[in-house]
Design a protein around this motif. Structure first.
Motif, PDB file in Angstrom:
ATOM      1  N   GLY A   1      -4.129   2.121   5.470  1.00 28.06           N
ATOM      2  CA  GLY A   1      -4.138   0.908   4.640  1.00 28.06           C
ATOM      3  C   GLY A   1      -3.614  -0.376   4.611  1.00 28.06           C
ATOM      4  O   GLY A   1      -4.076  -1.313   4.521  1.00 28.06           O
ATOM      5  N   ALA A   2      -2.418  -0.208   5.310  1.00 24.54           N
ATOM      6  CA  ALA A   2      -1.618  -1.366   5.649  1.00 24.54           C
ATOM      7  C   ALA A   2      -2.111  -2.129   6.715  1.00 24.54           C
ATOM      8  O   ALA A   2      -2.074  -3.396   6.571  1.00 24.54           O
ATOM      9  N   VAL A   3      -2.322  -1.527   7.690  1.00 23.93           N
ATOM     10  CA  VAL A   3      -3.291  -2.445   8.768  1.00 23.93           C
ATOM     11  C   VAL A   3      -4.371  -3.120   8.549  1.00 23.93           C
ATOM     12  O   VAL A   3      -4.607  -4.441   8.725  1.00 23.93           O
ATOM     13  N   ILE A   4      -5.134  -2.408   7.487  1.00 25.22           N
ATOM     14  CA  ILE A   4      -6.420  -3.124   7.189  1.00 25.22           C
ATOM     15  C   ILE A   4      -5.754  -4.409   6.219  1.00 25.22           C
ATOM     16  O   ILE A   4      -6.325  -5.250   6.237  1.00 25.22           O
TER      17      ILE A   4
ATOM     18  N   VAL B   1       0.975  -1.083  -0.023  1.00 25.58           N
ATOM     19  CA  VAL B   1      -0.162   0.209  -0.050  1.00 25.58           C
ATOM     20  C   VAL B   1       0.851   1.224  -0.072  1.00 25.58           C
ATOM     21  O   VAL B   1       0.657   2.149  -0.907  1.00 25.58           O
ATOM     22  N   GLY B   2       1.878   1.215   0.967  1.00 21.41           N
ATOM     23  CA  GLY B   2       2.809   2.366   0.805  1.00 21.41           C
ATOM     24  C   GLY B   2       3.569   2.771  -0.260  1.00 21.41           C
ATOM     25  O   GLY B   2       3.869   3.750  -0.711  1.00 21.41           O
ATOM     26  N   ALA B   3       3.923   1.685  -1.199  1.00 19.06           N
ATOM     27  CA  ALA B   3       4.555   1.907  -2.439  1.00 19.06           C
ATOM     28  C   ALA B   3       3.752   2.565  -3.356  1.00 19.06           C
ATOM     29  O   ALA B   3       4.585   3.153  -4.014  1.00 19.06           O
ATOM     30  N   MET B   4       2.559   2.595  -3.269  1.00 19.35           N
ATOM     31  CA  MET B   4       1.739   3.173  -4.385  1.00 19.35           C
ATOM     32  C   MET B   4       0.904   4.168  -3.864  1.00 19.35           C
ATOM     33  O   MET B   4       0.374   5.138  -4.378  1.00 19.35           O
ATOM     34  N   ILE B   5       0.950   4.679  -2.519  1.00 20.11           N
ATOM     35  CA  ILE B   5       0.063   5.556  -1.922  1.00 20.11           C
ATOM     36  C   ILE B   5       0.030   7.098  -2.424  1.00 20.11           C
ATOM     37  O   ILE B   5      -0.804   7.756  -2.411  1.00 20.11           O
TER      38      ILE B   5
ATOM     39  N   LEU C   1      -5.260  -6.677  -0.559  1.00 19.57           N
ATOM     40  CA  LEU C   1      -4.846  -5.191  -0.780  1.00 19.57           C
ATOM     41  C   LEU C   1      -5.990  -4.344  -1.204  1.00 19.57           C
ATOM     42  O   LEU C   1      -5.721  -3.133  -0.968  1.00 19.57           O
ATOM     43  N   ALA C   2      -6.896  -4.696  -1.717  1.00 18.80           N
ATOM     44  CA  ALA C   2      -7.932  -3.977  -2.536  1.00 18.80           C
ATOM     45  C   ALA C   2      -8.605  -3.136  -1.130  1.00 18.80           C
ATOM     46  O   ALA C   2      -8.733  -2.161  -1.189  1.00 18.80           O
ATOM     47  N   TRP C   3      -8.840  -4.015  -0.131  1.00 18.87           N
ATOM     48  CA  TRP C   3      -9.531  -3.305   1.090  1.00 18.87           C
ATOM     49  C   TRP C   3      -8.539  -2.452   1.932  1.00 18.87           C
ATOM     50  O   TRP C   3      -8.873  -1.417   2.224  1.00 18.87           O
ATOM     51  N   GLY C   4      -7.174  -2.762   1.713  1.00 21.62           N
ATOM     52  CA  GLY C   4      -6.333  -1.725   2.075  1.00 21.62           C
ATOM     53  C   GLY C   4      -6.460  -0.341   1.469  1.00 21.62           C
ATOM     54  O   GLY C   4      -6.283   0.639   2.035  1.00 21.62           O
ATOM     55  N   PHE C   5      -6.254  -0.411   0.123  1.00 20.56           N
ATOM     56  CA  PHE C   5      -6.472   0.754  -0.529  1.00 20.56           C
ATOM     57  C   PHE C   5      -7.704   1.373  -0.426  1.00 20.56           C
ATOM     58  O   PHE C   5      -7.750   2.753  -0.550  1.00 20.56           O
ATOM     59  N   PHE C   6      -8.878   0.787  -0.384  1.00 23.02           N
ATOM     60  CA  PHE C   6      -9.915   1.295   0.030  1.00 23.02           C
ATOM     61  C   PHE C   6      -9.923   2.048   1.081  1.00 23.02           C
ATOM     62  O   PHE C   6     -10.504   3.377   1.050  1.00 23.02           O
ATOM     63  N   GLY C   7      -9.566   1.391   2.207  1.00 25.34           N
ATOM     64  CA  GLY C   7      -9.554   2.421   3.546  1.00 25.34           C
ATOM     65  C   GLY C   7      -8.429   3.552   3.571  1.00 25.34           C
ATOM     66  O   GLY C   7      -9.078   4.657   3.940  1.00 25.34           O
TER      67      GLY C   7
END
Length: 473
Positions: A132-135, A94-98, A142-148
């Motif tokens: 996003g990372a914790v989710i 998540v952090g790589a593309m945030i 990964l989809a839920w992470g980016f969503f959050g």
């Protein structure tokens, strides 16, 4: 992509911000030399702030560790502080593309007039990456992470818009600036609610205690410098096991007091550098908007809350909450988190609280007190998932900053104590589709409401301009 953005983030805010400001300044028409000078001042401000924060941490950390040892304050959630949270955030998928994802969302919202904040505070994008990372680790998706992360980003931009006018009126030399940092933004609705409740209490609503008033009334005793020295001396005395040891440790106790006083005195002086560097850029942006987009509601530059943490009320209340936070951590039933490393981040609770309390020390302290109580329970509640993310990153990177001692869970008041982060995490992780549906509906409603306010403001400006023209004619 991950390596590229890791390299950029690895430069740190002190290097990133001068580059960003120089490019931004040139793009909006400033001379290269002026833009570079503004950027360098902001960069130097970050360096100065990191030095002062390091002084606070190095002086306060060992003292608090000693207090914990003497009084046997053993709670099972280990305070890792914000550096660990940032490291976890940027060392995940998540952090790589945030950064590109959030910049794209920001651009889309500007085009659809659902925000008027241009968030250039790239360093603090780690807050969005972390939720996003914790989710991501909690749900293994990964989809839920980016969503959050995206939901948190959108809500933060909207809160930045809605608090911008109050922020600019309260703080001096902040025209055209907003604060789109989720830790600060999460306390804005909270501050509004607590402040409203306090105003309902007879006697409290008329109680006016501001930092400048304290100076006038109490003289030296009301100065942040003196309060810093006093709190430092008290904490130094608590590190002694007996009265005789206090006598032996007088040099250490007085030294700790002077260091705490230095932090209180130096932070406002450092933040002047941010303002000096920021003002030419913000003035140029306003001139560009007025010249190119007549009648359009002006844009705000989203900046770090570090700009305003030197306000006297922020310093006084943050200092008073340091010992109070330790006491609360021990006496609150069910709490398992002992804040130590996170205490240096208390300043960042208040940048968007003060515009609602109007700098009133008493009201701000009450808001901070309630925020700390709620935050301790939130950190305890999220410790399991924070630890899951931290341990996964440690196994992949062997980064000592995210190492959790054996037998402990990990946590950070700087992040997990934010109401916004906790709510987004709980809705997505615990309720999955139902919680996500609530977030989508709520976020879209906020975007729609914000768009109405932006268009209404724009129409009012157009009407005012038309009236001026008719008057002249």
């Amino acid at each position: 992509m991950e390596g590229f953005f890791s390299y950029i983030i690895g430069l740190g805010a002190a290097v990133m911000m001068p580059v960003i400001f120089t490019i931004l300044g040139v793009c909006i028409g400033s001379r290269f030399g002026n833009a570079l000078k503004s950027g360098l001042k902001v960069g130097v401000g970050f360096v100065g702030l990191s030095i002062v924060t390091a002084l606070l941490t190095s002086a306060l950390g060992p003292a608090l560790d000693k207090v914990v040892e003497i009084y046997h304050l053993q709670l099972r959630v280990f305070d890792m502080g914000w550096p660990a949270a940032a490291s976890v955030a940027y060392n995940t998928a998540v952090g790589a593309m945030i950064i590109p994802v959030c910049l794209g969302v920001n651009m889309l919202m500007l085009l659809t007039k659902t925000t008027r904040t241009v968030n250039i505070d790239l360093w603090n994008y780690w807050h969005f990456a972390f939720i996003g990372a914790v989710i991501y680790f909690a749900s293994d998706s990964l989809a839920w992470g980016f969503f959050g992360a995206i939901v948190c980003y959108i809500i933060t931009l909207i809160i930045a818009d809605m608090t911008a006018l109050k922020f600019q009126k309260f703080y001096k030399d902040m025209d055209g600036i907003s604060i789109p940092q989720p830790f600060c933004a999460g306390f804005a609705p909270f501050a509004w609610l607590v402040n409203k409740c306090l105003d309902k209490i007879p006697g409290i609503r008329k109680l006016e205690i501001d930092a400048e008033g304290m100076k006038r009334k109490f003289g030296l005793l009301g100065e942040p410098l003196f309060l810093g020295v006093a709190v430092g001396v008290i904490i130094g005395c608590l590190t002694c096991e007996s009265g005789l040891q206090i006598v032996d440790k007088i040099p250490y106790i007085l030294g700790l007091g002077i260091k705490m006083g230095a932090v209180m005195e130096l932070i406002p002086r450092v933040t002047v550098l941010f303002i000096d560097g920021l003002k030419p850029i913000s003035d140029a942006v306003r001139e560009l908007i007025a010249r190119r987009f007549k009648g359009v509601d002006g844009l705000n530059i989203g900046m770090s809350p570090a700009l305003v943490i030197g306000h006297p009320t922020t310093l006084v209340v943050s200092l008073l909450l340091i010992p109070v936070s330790l006491i609360l951590a021990v006496v609150l039933p069910g709490n398992q988190f002992l804040p130590l490393a996170s205490l240096a981040g208390l300043f960042y609770v208040f940048p968007l609280v003060l515009p609602f309390t109007k700098g009133n020390v008493f009201k701000t302290f009450v808001v901070g007190l309630v925020a700390i109580i709620v935050g301790l329970y939130m950190v305890t509640n999220m410790a399991e998932w924070f630890s899951l993310a931290a341990r996964d990153v440690y196994e992949a990177t062997e980064d000592s900053a995210v190492a959790i001692p054996l037998g402990f869970s990990g946590g950070s008041l700087d992040f997990a104590g934010s109401p916004m982060s906790w709510v987004v995490f709980k809705l997505v992780h615990n309720l999955k589709w139902l919680g996500s549906g609530v977030l989508v509906i709520g976020t879209m409603a906020l975007m729609w409401w914000n768009r109405i306010l932006i268009l209404r403001n724009r129409n009012a400006m157009i009407t005012a301009d038309s009236d001026k023209i008719q008057t002249i004619e």
